[in-house]
Each structure stands twice: as structure tokens, then as C-alpha cells.
Write a protein that holds these residues in place. Structure first.
Motif, PDB file in Angstrom:
ATOM      1  N   ALA A 299      80.768 110.837 155.327  1.00 15.82           N
ATOM      2  CA  ALA A 299      80.475 109.622 154.560  1.00 15.82           C
ATOM      3  C   ALA A 299      79.956 108.497 155.460  1.00 15.82           C
ATOM      4  O   ALA A 299      79.013 107.795 155.081  1.00 15.82           O
ATOM      5  CB  ALA A 299      81.721 109.171 153.803  1.00 15.82           C
ATOM      6  N   THR A 300      80.531 108.310 156.643  1.00 19.27           N
ATOM      7  CA  THR A 300      80.028 107.252 157.536  1.00 19.27           C
ATOM      8  C   THR A 300      78.591 107.572 157.943  1.00 19.27           C
ATOM      9  O   THR A 300      77.737 106.681 157.993  1.00 19.27           O
ATOM     10  CB  THR A 300      80.909 107.086 158.802  1.00 19.27           C
ATOM     11  N   LYS A 301      78.317 108.868 158.188  1.00 18.40           N
ATOM     12  CA  LYS A 301      76.974 109.301 158.589  1.00 18.40           C
ATOM     13  C   LYS A 301      75.936 108.986 157.513  1.00 18.40           C
ATOM     14  O   LYS A 301      74.807 108.643 157.805  1.00 18.40           O
ATOM     15  CB  LYS A 301      77.025 110.821 158.842  1.00 18.40           C
ATOM     16  N   ARG A 302      76.342 109.083 156.246  1.00 12.04           N
ATOM     17  CA  ARG A 302      75.411 108.822 155.129  1.00 12.04           C
ATOM     18  C   ARG A 302      75.455 107.359 154.667  1.00 12.04           C
ATOM     19  O   ARG A 302      74.917 107.021 153.626  1.00 12.04           O
ATOM     20  CB  ARG A 302      75.726 109.783 153.973  1.00 12.04           C
ATOM     21  N   ASN A 303      76.134 106.493 155.459  1.00 12.51           N
ATOM     22  CA  ASN A 303      76.130 105.049 155.189  1.00 12.51           C
ATOM     23  C   ASN A 303      76.785 104.720 153.843  1.00 12.51           C
ATOM     24  O   ASN A 303      76.312 103.859 153.107  1.00 12.51           O
ATOM     25  CB  ASN A 303      74.681 104.542 155.199  1.00 12.51           C
ATOM     26  N   LEU A 304      77.896 105.403 153.546  1.00 17.23           N
ATOM     27  CA  LEU A 304      78.547 105.240 152.241  1.00 17.23           C
ATOM     28  C   LEU A 304      79.787 104.352 152.288  1.00 17.23           C
ATOM     29  O   LEU A 304      80.506 104.235 151.292  1.00 17.23           O
ATOM     30  CB  LEU A 304      78.937 106.623 151.693  1.00 17.23           C
ATOM     31  N   THR A 305      80.048 103.714 153.429  1.00 17.58           N
ATOM     32  CA  THR A 305      81.281 102.915 153.564  1.00 17.58           C
ATOM     33  C   THR A 305      81.394 101.848 152.473  1.00 17.58           C
ATOM     34  O   THR A 305      82.455 101.690 151.855  1.00 17.58           O
ATOM     35  CB  THR A 305      81.327 102.263 154.958  1.00 17.58           C
ATOM     36  N   GLY A 306      80.320 101.129 152.215  1.00 17.93           N
ATOM     37  CA  GLY A 306      80.366 100.053 151.221  1.00 17.93           C
ATOM     38  C   GLY A 306      80.602 100.581 149.815  1.00 17.93           C
ATOM     39  O   GLY A 306      81.392 100.006 149.046  1.00 17.93           O
ATOM     40  N   LYS A 307      79.917 101.676 149.468  1.00 17.68           N
ATOM     41  CA  LYS A 307      80.092 102.244 148.127  1.00 17.68           C
ATOM     42  C   LYS A 307      81.513 102.753 147.922  1.00 17.68           C
ATOM     43  O   LYS A 307      82.084 102.630 146.830  1.00 17.68           O
ATOM     44  CB  LYS A 307      79.086 103.367 147.890  1.00 17.68           C
ATOM     45  N   ILE A 308      82.098 103.358 148.965  1.00 16.25           N
ATOM     46  CA  ILE A 308      83.471 103.853 148.868  1.00 16.25           C
ATOM     47  C   ILE A 308      84.440 102.675 148.796  1.00 16.25           C
ATOM     48  O   ILE A 308      85.368 102.668 147.973  1.00 16.25           O
ATOM     49  CB  ILE A 308      83.774 104.817 150.040  1.00 16.25           C
ATOM     50  N   ASN A 309      84.218 101.646 149.603  1.00 19.92           N
ATOM     51  CA  ASN A 309      85.098 100.473 149.545  1.00 19.92           C
ATOM     52  C   ASN A 309      85.033  99.801 148.176  1.00 19.92           C
ATOM     53  O   ASN A 309      86.053  99.301 147.675  1.00 19.92           O
ATOM     54  CB  ASN A 309      84.749  99.484 150.658  1.00 19.92           C
ATOM     55  N   ALA A 310      83.860  99.809 147.551  1.00 19.30           N
ATOM     56  CA  ALA A 310      83.748  99.233 146.202  1.00 19.30           C
ATOM     57  C   ALA A 310      84.643  99.985 145.219  1.00 19.30           C
ATOM     58  O   ALA A 310      85.278  99.373 144.352  1.00 19.30           O
ATOM     59  CB  ALA A 310      82.300  99.260 145.738  1.00 19.30           C
ATOM     60  N   LYS A 311      84.742 101.305 145.356  1.00 21.12           N
ATOM     61  CA  LYS A 311      85.628 102.099 144.477  1.00 21.12           C
ATOM     62  C   LYS A 311      87.087 101.664 144.654  1.00 21.12           C
ATOM     63  O   LYS A 311      87.835 101.554 143.673  1.00 21.12           O
ATOM     64  CB  LYS A 311      85.517 103.587 144.814  1.00 21.12           C
ATOM     65  N   PHE A 312      87.492 101.467 145.910  1.00 21.70           N
ATOM     66  CA  PHE A 312      88.877 101.035 146.157  1.00 21.70           C
ATOM     67  C   PHE A 312      89.119  99.669 145.506  1.00 21.70           C
ATOM     68  O   PHE A 312      90.110  99.459 144.806  1.00 21.70           O
ATOM     69  CB  PHE A 312      89.158 100.935 147.666  1.00 21.70           C
ATOM     70  N   GLU A 313      88.197  98.742 145.723  1.00 21.63           N
ATOM     71  CA  GLU A 313      88.396  97.376 145.220  1.00 21.63           C
ATOM     72  C   GLU A 313      88.375  97.349 143.692  1.00 21.63           C
ATOM     73  O   GLU A 313      89.166  96.636 143.071  1.00 21.63           O
ATOM     74  CB  GLU A 313      87.363  96.435 145.838  1.00 21.63           C
ATOM     75  N   GLU A 314      87.486  98.138 143.087  1.00 24.71           N
ATOM     76  CA  GLU A 314      87.436  98.207 141.615  1.00 24.71           C
ATOM     77  C   GLU A 314      88.758  98.740 141.049  1.00 24.71           C
ATOM     78  O   GLU A 314      89.136  98.408 139.928  1.00 24.71           O
ATOM     79  CB  GLU A 314      86.284  99.117 141.159  1.00 24.71           C
ATOM     80  N   ALA A 315      89.443  99.597 141.815  1.00 25.67           N
ATOM     81  CA  ALA A 315      90.711 100.164 141.365  1.00 25.67           C
ATOM     82  C   ALA A 315      91.887  99.232 141.648  1.00 25.67           C
ATOM     83  O   ALA A 315      93.041  99.574 141.360  1.00 25.67           O
ATOM     84  CB  ALA A 315      90.937 101.516 142.043  1.00 25.67           C
ATOM     85  N   GLY A 316      91.623  98.073 142.239  1.00 26.71           N
ATOM     86  CA  GLY A 316      92.699  97.120 142.498  1.00 26.71           C
ATOM     87  C   GLY A 316      93.370  97.310 143.845  1.00 26.71           C
ATOM     88  O   GLY A 316      94.431  96.738 144.094  1.00 26.71           O
ATOM     89  N   LEU A 317      92.744  98.112 144.715  1.00 23.24           N
ATOM     90  CA  LEU A 317      93.281  98.282 146.068  1.00 23.24           C
ATOM     91  C   LEU A 317      92.604  97.269 146.998  1.00 23.24           C
ATOM     92  O   LEU A 317      91.379  97.118 146.966  1.00 23.24           O
ATOM     93  CB  LEU A 317      93.019  99.708 146.567  1.00 23.24           C
ATOM     94  N   ARG A 318      93.426  96.578 147.792  1.00 31.79           N
ATOM     95  CA  ARG A 318      92.904  95.561 148.719  1.00 31.79           C
ATOM     96  C   ARG A 318      92.814  96.163 150.116  1.00 31.79           C
ATOM     97  O   ARG A 318      93.774  96.778 150.595  1.00 31.79           O
ATOM     98  CB  ARG A 318      93.862  94.359 148.720  1.00 31.79           C
ATOM     99  N   ILE A 319      91.668  95.968 150.778  1.00 32.34           N
ATOM    100  CA  ILE A 319      91.493  96.456 152.154  1.00 32.34           C
ATOM    101  C   ILE A 319      92.068  95.390 153.083  1.00 32.34           C
ATOM    102  O   ILE A 319      91.458  94.331 153.258  1.00 32.34           O
ATOM    103  CB  ILE A 319      90.006  96.729 152.444  1.00 32.34           C
ATOM    104  N   VAL A 320      93.264  95.654 153.649  1.00 28.44           N
ATOM    105  CA  VAL A 320      93.934  94.621 154.456  1.00 28.44           C
ATOM    106  C   VAL A 320      93.730  94.822 155.949  1.00 28.44           C
ATOM    107  O   VAL A 320      94.058  93.936 156.740  1.00 28.44           O
ATOM    108  CB  VAL A 320      95.442  94.495 154.118  1.00 28.44           C
ATOM    109  N   ALA A 321      93.198  95.986 156.350  1.00 31.40           N
ATOM    110  CA  ALA A 321      92.833  96.217 157.751  1.00 31.40           C
ATOM    111  C   ALA A 321      91.789  97.312 157.749  1.00 31.40           C
ATOM    112  O   ALA A 321      91.826  98.219 156.907  1.00 31.40           O
ATOM    113  CB  ALA A 321      94.054  96.654 158.569  1.00 31.40           C
ATOM    114  N   GLN A 322      90.867  97.223 158.724  1.00 31.96           N
ATOM    115  CA  GLN A 322      89.787  98.213 158.737  1.00 31.96           C
ATOM    116  C   GLN A 322      89.117  98.212 160.106  1.00 31.96           C
ATOM    117  O   GLN A 322      88.830  97.155 160.647  1.00 31.96           O
ATOM    118  CB  GLN A 322      88.773  97.850 157.649  1.00 31.96           C
ATOM    119  N   LYS A 323      88.848  99.397 160.652  1.00 34.29           N
ATOM    120  CA  LYS A 323      88.055  99.461 161.891  1.00 34.29           C
ATOM    121  C   LYS A 323      87.350 100.807 162.006  1.00 34.29           C
ATOM    122  O   LYS A 323      87.788 101.806 161.426  1.00 34.29           O
ATOM    123  CB  LYS A 323      88.929  99.210 163.127  1.00 34.29           C
TER     124      LYS A 323
END
Ligand code: ATP
Ligand code: MG
Length: 137
Positions: free
Chosen positions: A12-36
Motif C-alpha cells: 500500500a505505501t508503494k502504491r501511494n495509498l496512505t491517504g486513502k487508507i487513513n480516510a477510511k479510518f477517519e470516516e469510521a471514527g478512528l483518530r490517528i493519534v501517532a504515525q510514522k
């Protein structure tokens, strides 16, 4: 409030999908509180997946996880562990429900785009594996 460890895997990182995957988490009500973004060594991947050491796919899994950088993240929300696994979908994308990350993005059983902790005990272990107390607020 519950926290869980998520990994956006190399396919997924190779195909530049990080933002699209993070949008799924946020839409589901999950908050990204740390990331690297990190690049695991074979030894680190092996240690992280030690519970799967006896499984036939262990070597392949570790090589895949060490093949390219990954994004490791802590997700927070009510029932975050279960909610994250619902958003991820089944391990095998062929069995994943519509709208899930694996249904939309996974390439195969091995290259299945995301990891999520499967219990409170593994969430605690896996968060501590990647993040120090100072990185978590
Ligand atoms: P994860 O632990 O990554 O969230 P999961 O809990 O759905 O996924 P596990 O059974 O814990 O699945 O397997 C861990 C990972 O090992 C899977 O996500 C997948 O990448 C890989 N894997 C599992 N089964 C196979 C298999 N039969 N062939 C190849 N890889 C596999
Ligand atoms: Mg698992």
C-alpha cells in the motif's frame, strides 16, 4: 478510550495509498493519534511477527514487511481494536466485505495492505513495540 496498532503495509505505501487508507479510518471514527514511516529490518519484522514463527508463510511475511517502508500508527476510538478490524476486512481480500480496505486495495492474502492488533494484549505489546511514551499524547 481504546487504542490499537495499525500498519499500512509495503504493497500500500508503494502504491501511494496512505491517504486513502487513513480516510477510511477517519470516516469510521478512528483518530490517528501517532504515525510514522519506518523501514523494518528482517530481524525487526521477525520479532514483531514472532507469534507466527511456526506458520508456513512466516519467512515470506517477514521478507514482505521488510521489503519497503511501512507506516505504523496508533488509532484511537470507542472499541478501536474491533472497529479497526472491521474497517480492514478479512485477511484474504477475496473474502473481504464491500467498503473495507482489503476489499478495495489488497492484492492477495500476503500483500493485504494493512495490519491491525487482534486483542487488548496484542495492542499493548504492538504499540510499545513501535512507539515510546513520549510519542503518545
Ligand atoms: P494482521 O495480523 O496482519 O492484521 P490478520 O490478523 O488478518 O492480519 P493473521 O492470521 O494474523 O491475519 O496473519 C498475519 C499476516 O500474515 C496476514 O495479514 C497476511 O499478510 C499474512 N498471511 C496470513 N495467512 C497467509 C497465507 N496463507 N499466505 C501468505 N500470507 C499469509
Ligand atoms: Mg493477526
Amino acid at each position: 478510550i481504546e487504542r490499537t496498532l495499525s500498519i499500512i503495509k509495503p504493497d500500500a505505501t508503494k502504491r501511494n495509498l496512505t491517504g486513502k487508507i487513513n480516510a477510511k479510518f477517519e470516516e469510521a471514527g478512528l483518530r490517528i493519534v501517532a504515525q510514522k514511516r519506518i523501514h523494518l529490518s528482517m530481524a525487526q519484522a521477525g520479532q514483531f511477527y514472532a507469534e507466527h514463527k511456526e506458520r508456513p508463510f512466516y519467512g515470506e511475511l517477514c521478507e514482505f514487511m521488510a521489503s519497503e517502508p511501512v507506516v505504523v500508527q496508533v488509532l484511537e476510538g470507542e472499541g478501536a481494536i474491533l472497529k479497526n478490524r472491521e474497517v480492514m476486512g478479512a485477511t484474504n481480500p477475496a473474502n473481504a466485505a464491500d467498503g473495507t480496505i482489503r476489499k478495495e486495495f489488497a492484492l492477495s492474502m500476503g500483500e493485504n495492505s494493512v495490519h491491525g492488533s487482534d486483542s487488548e494484549a496484542s495492542a499493548a505489546r504492538e504499540i510499545a513495540f513501535y512507539f515510546s511514551g513520549l510519542e503518545l499524547v
